[in-house]
Design an enzyme around this catalytic site. Structure first.
Site, PDB file in Angstrom:
ATOM      1  CG  ASP A  44       2.479   2.027   9.163  1.00 52.77           C
ATOM      2  OD1 ASP A  44       2.033   2.830  10.713  1.00 52.77           O
ATOM      3  OD2 ASP A  44       1.775   1.851   8.883  1.00 52.77           O
ATOM      4  CE1 TYR A  49      -1.938  -2.311   6.710  1.00 51.77           C
ATOM      5  CE2 TYR A  49       0.588  -2.426   7.203  1.00 51.77           C
ATOM      6  CZ  TYR A  49      -1.172  -1.201   6.945  1.00 51.77           C
ATOM      7  OH  TYR A  49      -1.670  -0.247   7.205  1.00 51.77           O
TER       8      TYR A  49
HETATM    9  P1  NAD Z   1       1.057   6.540  -0.402  1.00 51.26           P
HETATM   10  O1  NAD Z   1       0.456   7.536  -0.032  1.00 51.26           O
HETATM   11  O2  NAD Z   1       2.660   6.166   0.550  1.00 51.26           O
HETATM   12  O3  NAD Z   1       1.574   5.947  -2.063  1.00 51.26           O
HETATM   13  C1  NAD Z   1       1.708   5.227  -2.369  1.00 51.26           C
HETATM   14  C2  NAD Z   1       2.387   4.736  -3.586  1.00 51.26           C
HETATM   15  O4  NAD Z   1       2.749   5.841  -4.374  1.00 51.26           O
HETATM   16  C3  NAD Z   1       3.334   3.936  -4.423  1.00 51.26           C
HETATM   17  O5  NAD Z   1       2.573   2.610  -4.357  1.00 51.26           O
HETATM   18  C4  NAD Z   1       3.973   4.427  -5.137  1.00 51.26           C
HETATM   19  O6  NAD Z   1       2.844   3.827  -6.541  1.00 51.26           O
HETATM   20  C5  NAD Z   1       3.499   5.764  -5.593  1.00 51.26           C
HETATM   21  N1  NAD Z   1       5.152   6.336  -5.035  1.00 51.26           N
HETATM   22  C6  NAD Z   1       5.617   6.376  -3.983  1.00 51.26           C
HETATM   23  N2  NAD Z   1       6.744   7.070  -3.674  1.00 51.26           N
HETATM   24  C7  NAD Z   1       6.421   7.651  -5.165  1.00 51.26           C
HETATM   25  C8  NAD Z   1       7.795   8.347  -5.398  1.00 51.26           C
HETATM   26  N3  NAD Z   1       8.853   9.050  -4.746  1.00 51.26           N
HETATM   27  N4  NAD Z   1       7.055   9.315  -6.870  1.00 51.26           N
HETATM   28  C9  NAD Z   1       6.184   8.756  -7.285  1.00 51.26           C
HETATM   29  N5  NAD Z   1       5.260   7.627  -6.972  1.00 51.26           N
HETATM   30  C10 NAD Z   1       5.878   7.373  -5.441  1.00 51.26           C
HETATM   31  O7  NAD Z   1       0.134   5.373   0.258  1.00 51.26           O
HETATM   32  P2  NAD Z   1      -0.459   3.585   0.517  1.00 51.26           P
HETATM   33  O8  NAD Z   1       0.171   3.272   1.018  1.00 51.26           O
HETATM   34  O9  NAD Z   1      -1.544   4.305   1.458  1.00 51.26           O
HETATM   35  O10 NAD Z   1      -0.287   4.710   2.134  1.00 51.26           O
HETATM   36  C11 NAD Z   1       1.429   4.636   3.406  1.00 51.26           C
HETATM   37  C12 NAD Z   1       1.055   3.785   4.582  1.00 51.26           C
HETATM   38  O11 NAD Z   1       0.501   4.208   5.332  1.00 51.26           O
HETATM   39  C13 NAD Z   1       0.981   2.464   4.195  1.00 51.26           C
HETATM   40  O12 NAD Z   1       1.776   1.334   3.071  1.00 51.26           O
HETATM   41  C14 NAD Z   1       0.538   2.026   5.292  1.00 51.26           C
HETATM   42  O13 NAD Z   1       1.933   1.567   6.559  1.00 51.26           O
HETATM   43  C15 NAD Z   1      -0.255   2.605   5.795  1.00 51.26           C
HETATM   44  N6  NAD Z   1      -1.971   3.036   6.119  1.00 51.26           N
HETATM   45  C16 NAD Z   1      -2.752   2.650   7.045  1.00 51.26           C
HETATM   46  C17 NAD Z   1      -4.065   2.853   6.791  1.00 51.26           C
HETATM   47  C18 NAD Z   1      -4.920   2.416   8.369  1.00 51.26           C
HETATM   48  O14 NAD Z   1      -5.788   2.732   8.404  1.00 51.26           O
HETATM   49  N7  NAD Z   1      -3.598   3.366   9.507  1.00 51.26           N
HETATM   50  C19 NAD Z   1      -4.218   2.427   5.687  1.00 51.26           C
HETATM   51  C20 NAD Z   1      -3.515   2.366   4.954  1.00 51.26           C
HETATM   52  C21 NAD Z   1      -2.132   3.143   4.436  1.00 51.26           C
END
Ligand code: NAD
Length: 272
Positions: A44, A49
Site C-alpha cells: 500500500d 508518500y
Molecule cells: P500503523 O498503525 O501500521 O503503525 C505503524 C507503526 O507501528 C510502525 O512505524 C512501528 O513503530 C509500529 N509497529 C509496527 N509493527 C509493530 C509490532 N509488531 N510491534 C510493535 N510496534 C510495531 O500505522 P501507519 O503507518 O500510520 O498505517 C499503516 C499504513 O496505512 C501506512 O503505512 C499507509 O500505507 C496507510 N495509511 C493510509 C492513510 C490514508 O489516508 N489512506 C493514512 C495513514 C496511513
C-alpha cells in the site's frame, strides 16, 4: 501467508498487506523484500508518500510474477482535477503497466472535485490501467454522491481504524453495501499505549502472541483488511503471523472496549 477476500468487482485482494507511509525509497526496497519473503503480496503506497520509485525497484528486483503481487496507490488531493497525469506518473515511478487498486486519497470536499475524479478513475479502470477502484477517508455522504452520480460503487474505503477509534458505524455502513473496509494505522501508529494495556497483554500471553498480533487478529476477525507498516524485518514477519490463532468472543469484546473515538489523523470533512 495471508488469505484473500473477494471485492465487489469480482477481483480478489489479500486481507493483509504492507503499508509504506513514512518509509524512504531506500527503506521500502528492503522492507518489501522482507515482506515478500514473509508471505505478503499487497503493498500500500500513495503518490504523496514519495516512495513509489522504491516500491517499483523492490517489485522489479523480486522474483515474484506481477500477477502475484497486489499494488495499491492513491490519487493525491491536489491532483483530483488531473487524474490521468497523476496516474501515469504513479505508474511510471512504480514501473508498472497497471495498478491493482487506485484510491482517491481524501474526499477534500472543499475542493468540490472528488466526483469528477471518480469519473476519471472509472475511465482508467475501463482502459485497463487500474484493475479496481476505491476511496479512502470517505464518509457515507461522499460515497452516496459517487454512487448517485456514476452508478459505480467503490470496492474499498480505506479509513483510520484501530482499537482506540474503531469506526463501528461507518464500517457497518460500508459492509451493508459490500464495500470492503481497509484499516489504516491498524496498530494505532505503534500502540498509543494499547500494547501495554494489561488486558491486551493478558490476551497476548494466553495465545503466546504479541499485543500487535492480537490487535491485527481483532481486525481480521472483524473482516477488516489491514496494512500494518514496518520497515523492521522481524516486525514485518510478526505482523503477518496472525492466521494461526482465534480470539474468543470475550477477547474481541475486551478489545472493542478500548474504543475512545480517538482519531490520530485528520478529519475527512476539512482535510485538504
Ligand atoms: P500503523 O498503525 O501500521 O503503525 C505503524 C507503526 O507501528 C510502525 O512505524 C512501528 O513503530 C509500529 N509497529 C509496527 N509493527 C509493530 C509490532 N509488531 N510491534 C510493535 N510496534 C510495531 O500505522 P501507519 O503507518 O500510520 O498505517 C499503516 C499504513 O496505512 C501506512 O503505512 C499507509 O500505507 C496507510 N495509511 C493510509 C492513510 C490514508 O489516508 N489512506 C493514512 C495513514 C496511513
Amino acid at each position: 501467508m495471508t488469505n484473500s477476500v473477494k471485492m465487489l468487482d469480482g477481483n480478489a485482494i489479500p486481507q493483509l498487506g504492507l503499508g509504506v507511509w513514512q518509509a524512504s525509497n531506500e527503506q521500502v526496497v528492503s522492507a518489501i523484500h522482507a515482506a515478500f519473503d514473509a508471505g505478503y503480496r499487497l503493498i500500500d503506497t500513495a503518490s504523496v508518500y514519495e516512495n513509489e520509485s522504491g516500491v517499483g525497484t523492490a517489485i522489479k528486483s523480486s522474483n515474484l510474477a506481477r500477477e502475484d503481487i497486489f499494488v495499491t496507490s492513491k490519487l493525491w488531493n491536489k491532483d483530483q482535477g488531473n487524474v490521468q497525469k497523476a496516474l501515469e506518473k504513479s505508474l511510471t515511478l512504480l514501473e508498472l503497466d497497471y495498478l491493482d487498486c487506485y484510491l482517491i486519497h481524501w474526499p477534500a470536499p472543499s475542493l468540490g472535485q472528488y466526483t469528477n475524479a471518480w469519473k476519471e478513475l472509472i475511465k482508467a479502470q475501463h482502459s485497463g490501467l487500474v484493475k479496481s477502484i476505491g476511496v479512502s477517508n470517505f464518509l457515507p455522504e461522499h460515497i452516496d454522491t459517487l454512487i448517485q452520480q456514476t452508478g459505480v460503487t467503490p470496492v474499498i474505503n480505506q479509513i483510520e481504524k484501530h482499537p482506540l477509534f474503531s469506526q463501528q458505524s461507518i464500517s457497518k455502513w460500508c459492509t451493508e453495501r459490500d464495500i470492503l473496509v481497509q484499516a489504516w494505522s491498524p496498530l494505532a501508529q505503534g500502540g498509543e499505549g494499547i500494547f501495554e494495556r494489561p488486558e491486551v497483554m493478558a490476551i497476548a500471553a494466553a495465545h503466546q502472541k504479541s499485543p500487535a498480533q492480537v490487535v491485527l487478529r481483532w481486525h481480521i476477525q472483524k473482516n477488516t483488511l489491514v496494512i500494518p507498516k514496518s520497515v523492521t524485518p522481524s516486525r514485518i514477519a510478526e505482523n503477518i503471523d496472525v492466521f494461526d490463532f482465534v480470539l474468543t468472543p470475550d477477547e474481541l469484546k475486551t478489545i472493542d472496549a478500548l474504543d475512545k473515538n480517538q482519531r490520530l489523523g485528520p478529519d475527512p470533512l476539512d482535510f485538504v
